[in-house]
Scaffold this motif. Structure first.
Motif, PDB file in Angstrom:
ATOM      1  N   ASP A  34       0.837  -1.200   0.000  1.00 35.07           N
ATOM      2  CA  ASP A  34       0.000   0.000   0.000  1.00 35.07           C
ATOM      3  C   ASP A  34       0.878   1.259   0.000  1.00 35.07           C
ATOM      4  OD1 ASP A  34      -1.798   2.085   0.498  1.00 35.07           O
ATOM      5  OD2 ASP A  34      -2.958   0.930   1.955  1.00 35.07           O
ATOM      6  N   GLU A  35       1.144   1.761  -1.188  1.00 36.59           N
ATOM      7  CA  GLU A  35       2.002   2.940  -1.314  1.00 36.59           C
ATOM      8  C   GLU A  35       1.430   4.140  -0.573  1.00 36.59           C
ATOM      9  OE1 GLU A  35       4.374   5.487  -4.698  1.00 36.59           O
ATOM     10  OE2 GLU A  35       2.383   4.715  -5.221  1.00 36.59           O
ATOM     11  N   ASN A  36       0.114   4.321  -0.639  1.00 38.86           N
ATOM     12  CA  ASN A  36      -0.496   5.452   0.060  1.00 38.86           C
ATOM     13  C   ASN A  36      -0.280   5.362   1.570  1.00 38.86           C
ATOM     14  OD1 ASN A  36      -1.417   6.739  -2.240  1.00 38.86           O
ATOM     15  ND2 ASN A  36      -3.368   5.649  -2.221  1.00 38.86           N
ATOM     16  N   LEU A  37      -0.369   4.166   2.115  1.00 41.12           N
ATOM     17  CA  LEU A  37      -0.119   3.983   3.545  1.00 41.12           C
ATOM     18  C   LEU A  37       1.340   4.284   3.872  1.00 41.12           C
ATOM     19  CD1 LEU A  37      -1.078   3.137   6.364  1.00 41.12           C
ATOM     20  CD2 LEU A  37      -0.501   0.769   5.722  1.00 41.12           C
ATOM     21  N   ARG A  38       2.258   3.795   3.054  1.00 38.19           N
ATOM     22  CA  ARG A  38       3.675   4.058   3.307  1.00 38.19           C
ATOM     23  C   ARG A  38       3.968   5.554   3.283  1.00 38.19           C
ATOM     24  NH1 ARG A  38       4.222   0.150  -0.582  1.00 38.19           N
ATOM     25  NH2 ARG A  38       5.366   1.573  -1.954  1.00 38.19           N
ATOM     26  N   LEU A  39       3.415   6.252   2.311  1.00 36.50           N
ATOM     27  CA  LEU A  39       3.618   7.702   2.226  1.00 36.50           C
ATOM     28  C   LEU A  39       2.977   8.416   3.411  1.00 36.50           C
ATOM     29  CD1 LEU A  39       2.945   8.155  -1.589  1.00 36.50           C
ATOM     30  CD2 LEU A  39       5.163   8.329  -0.427  1.00 36.50           C
ATOM     31  N   ALA A  40       1.783   7.978   3.781  1.00 34.48           N
ATOM     32  CA  ALA A  40       1.084   8.612   4.910  1.00 34.48           C
ATOM     33  C   ALA A  40       1.865   8.419   6.205  1.00 34.48           C
ATOM     34  CB  ALA A  40      -0.330   8.039   5.054  1.00 34.48           C
ATOM     35  N   LEU A  41       2.348   7.212   6.450  1.00 29.86           N
ATOM     36  CA  LEU A  41       3.072   6.962   7.695  1.00 29.86           C
ATOM     37  C   LEU A  41       4.367   7.756   7.759  1.00 29.86           C
ATOM     38  CD1 LEU A  41       2.595   3.166   8.451  1.00 29.86           C
ATOM     39  CD2 LEU A  41       1.191   5.110   9.128  1.00 29.86           C
ATOM     40  N   ALA A  42       5.071   7.847   6.653  1.00 27.17           N
ATOM     41  CA  ALA A  42       6.298   8.649   6.642  1.00 27.17           C
ATOM     42  C   ALA A  42       5.971  10.102   6.979  1.00 27.17           C
ATOM     43  CB  ALA A  42       6.997   8.546   5.291  1.00 27.17           C
ATOM     44  N   HIS A  43       4.912  10.605   6.413  1.00 27.81           N
ATOM     45  CA  HIS A  43       4.515  11.991   6.695  1.00 27.81           C
ATOM     46  C   HIS A  43       4.099  12.151   8.163  1.00 27.81           C
ATOM     47  CE1 HIS A  43       2.766  15.935   6.361  1.00 27.81           C
ATOM     48  NE2 HIS A  43       1.647  15.453   6.860  1.00 27.81           N
ATOM     49  N   LEU A  44       3.310  11.246   8.673  1.00 27.55           N
ATOM     50  CA  LEU A  44       2.839  11.359  10.052  1.00 27.55           C
ATOM     51  C   LEU A  44       3.991  11.244  11.050  1.00 27.55           C
ATOM     52  CD1 LEU A  44      -0.477   9.337   9.714  1.00 27.55           C
ATOM     53  CD2 LEU A  44      -0.225  11.820   9.887  1.00 27.55           C
ATOM     54  N   VAL A  45       4.952  10.385  10.771  1.00 35.75           N
ATOM     55  CA  VAL A  45       6.138  10.288  11.625  1.00 35.75           C
ATOM     56  C   VAL A  45       6.899  11.610  11.597  1.00 35.75           C
ATOM     57  CG1 VAL A  45       8.409   9.163  11.789  1.00 35.75           C
ATOM     58  CG2 VAL A  45       6.348   7.773  11.545  1.00 35.75           C
ATOM     59  N   GLN A  46       6.966  12.198  10.436  1.00 39.71           N
ATOM     60  CA  GLN A  46       7.614  13.512  10.304  1.00 39.71           C
ATOM     61  C   GLN A  46       6.890  14.565  11.137  1.00 39.71           C
ATOM     62  OE1 GLN A  46       7.854  14.834   6.209  1.00 39.71           O
ATOM     63  NE2 GLN A  46       7.824  16.961   6.839  1.00 39.71           N
ATOM     64  N   VAL A  47       5.576  14.570  11.103  1.00 37.22           N
ATOM     65  CA  VAL A  47       4.782  15.543  11.857  1.00 37.22           C
ATOM     66  C   VAL A  47       4.995  15.366  13.365  1.00 37.22           C
ATOM     67  CG1 VAL A  47       2.423  16.272  12.415  1.00 37.22           C
ATOM     68  CG2 VAL A  47       3.079  15.874  10.031  1.00 37.22           C
ATOM     69  N   ILE A  48       5.021  14.129  13.818  1.00 38.56           N
ATOM     70  CA  ILE A  48       5.278  13.870  15.247  1.00 38.56           C
ATOM     71  C   ILE A  48       6.642  14.430  15.632  1.00 38.56           C
ATOM     72  CG2 ILE A  48       5.694  12.064  16.970  1.00 38.56           C
ATOM     73  CD1 ILE A  48       3.597  10.367  15.371  1.00 38.56           C
ATOM     74  N   GLY A  49       7.620  14.210  14.790  1.00 39.83           N
ATOM     75  CA  GLY A  49       8.957  14.726  15.058  1.00 39.83           C
ATOM     76  C   GLY A  49       9.019  16.237  15.075  1.00 39.83           C
ATOM     77  N   GLU A  50       8.273  16.862  14.199  1.00 41.05           N
ATOM     78  CA  GLU A  50       8.251  18.328  14.176  1.00 41.05           C
ATOM     79  C   GLU A  50       7.608  18.880  15.444  1.00 41.05           C
ATOM     80  OE1 GLU A  50       9.017  22.162  12.813  1.00 41.05           O
ATOM     81  OE2 GLU A  50       9.840  20.237  12.196  1.00 41.05           O
ATOM     82  N   ALA A  51       6.528  18.265  15.877  1.00 38.85           N
ATOM     83  CA  ALA A  51       5.886  18.701  17.126  1.00 38.85           C
ATOM     84  C   ALA A  51       6.840  18.492  18.306  1.00 38.85           C
ATOM     85  CB  ALA A  51       4.575  17.958  17.345  1.00 38.85           C
ATOM     86  N   ALA A  52       7.543  17.372  18.329  1.00 44.06           N
ATOM     87  CA  ALA A  52       8.507  17.105  19.403  1.00 44.06           C
ATOM     88  C   ALA A  52       9.628  18.137  19.389  1.00 44.06           C
ATOM     89  CB  ALA A  52       9.083  15.701  19.254  1.00 44.06           C
ATOM     90  N   ARG A  53      10.071  18.484  18.208  1.00 47.11           N
ATOM     91  CA  ARG A  53      11.154  19.461  18.063  1.00 47.11           C
ATOM     92  C   ARG A  53      10.758  20.818  18.621  1.00 47.11           C
ATOM     93  NH1 ARG A  53      13.225  23.173  14.467  1.00 47.11           N
ATOM     94  NH2 ARG A  53      11.398  23.174  13.126  1.00 47.11           N
ATOM     95  N   ARG A  54       9.487  21.138  18.548  1.00 47.76           N
ATOM     96  CA  ARG A  54       9.004  22.440  19.000  1.00 47.76           C
ATOM     97  C   ARG A  54       8.710  22.497  20.502  1.00 47.76           C
ATOM     98  NH1 ARG A  54       6.601  25.866  14.697  1.00 47.76           N
ATOM     99  NH2 ARG A  54       7.378  25.011  12.733  1.00 47.76           N
ATOM    100  N   ALA A  55       8.652  21.347  21.139  1.00 47.23           N
ATOM    101  CA  ALA A  55       8.450  21.343  22.603  1.00 47.23           C
ATOM    102  C   ALA A  55       9.681  21.975  23.250  1.00 47.23           C
ATOM    103  CB  ALA A  55       8.241  19.923  23.100  1.00 47.23           C
ATOM    104  N   SER A  56       9.442  22.751  24.280  1.00 49.74           N
ATOM    105  CA  SER A  56      10.529  23.484  24.933  1.00 49.74           C
ATOM    106  C   SER A  56      11.530  22.527  25.576  1.00 49.74           C
ATOM    107  CB  SER A  56       9.968  24.415  25.998  1.00 49.74           C
ATOM    108  OG  SER A  56       9.480  23.666  27.092  1.00 49.74           O
ATOM    109  N   PRO A  57      12.766  22.982  25.713  1.00 47.45           N
ATOM    110  CA  PRO A  57      13.754  22.171  26.421  1.00 47.45           C
ATOM    111  C   PRO A  57      13.314  21.831  27.845  1.00 47.45           C
ATOM    112  CG  PRO A  57      14.839  23.967  25.249  1.00 47.45           C
ATOM    113  CD  PRO A  57      13.350  24.202  25.145  1.00 47.45           C
ATOM    114  N   GLU A  58      12.587  22.731  28.488  1.00 48.95           N
ATOM    115  CA  GLU A  58      12.093  22.476  29.842  1.00 48.95           C
ATOM    116  C   GLU A  58      11.120  21.302  29.873  1.00 48.95           C
ATOM    117  OE1 GLU A  58      13.716  26.380  29.321  1.00 48.95           O
ATOM    118  OE2 GLU A  58      11.915  25.593  28.347  1.00 48.95           O
TER     119      GLU A  58
END
Length: 113
Positions: A34-58
């Protein structure tokens, strides 16, 4: 916890739950076909990482149970080294790491009313 951090942690939780739901009951063969699933999961993992990156060091320091560096590193891998993204790793993140992340975040993020 800062208001923005609550937003980012909540977003991480919401997106991680989406990944868990999208992969529930699926096999690795289903994922591979399922190419659409593979693309979606890669994107969603990226989004989780971006949100984590924006959390404060504290906030990151206050919650060492969250593997911040791994989550942010995965985001960097998907974004900057997209030709070398390993589907085995994305699948393992979706099926193993994100269910554990959901449990950890549920203990931190206040439930929505």
């Amino acid at each position: 916890m800062a208001k923005d951090d609550s937003l980012y942690l909540g977003h991480m939780l919401d997106i991680a739950r989406k990944v868990v739901t999208k992969t529930s009951g699926l096999s690795r063969a289903d994922y591979d076909q399922d190419e659409n699933l593979r693309l979606a999961l890669a994107h969603l993992v990226q989004v989780i990482g971006e949100a984590a990156r924006r959390a404060s060091p504290e906030t990151q320091k206050a919650h060492p149970e969250i593997p911040w560096a791994n989550i942010i590193g995965m985001r960097h891998k998907v974004v900057h080294d997209y030709l070398e993204v390993d589907e085995d790793i994305i699948w393992a993140v979706a099926r193993v790491d994100l269910p554990a992340l959901v449990k950890a975040l549920e203990r931190i993020v206040p439930p929505e009313d």
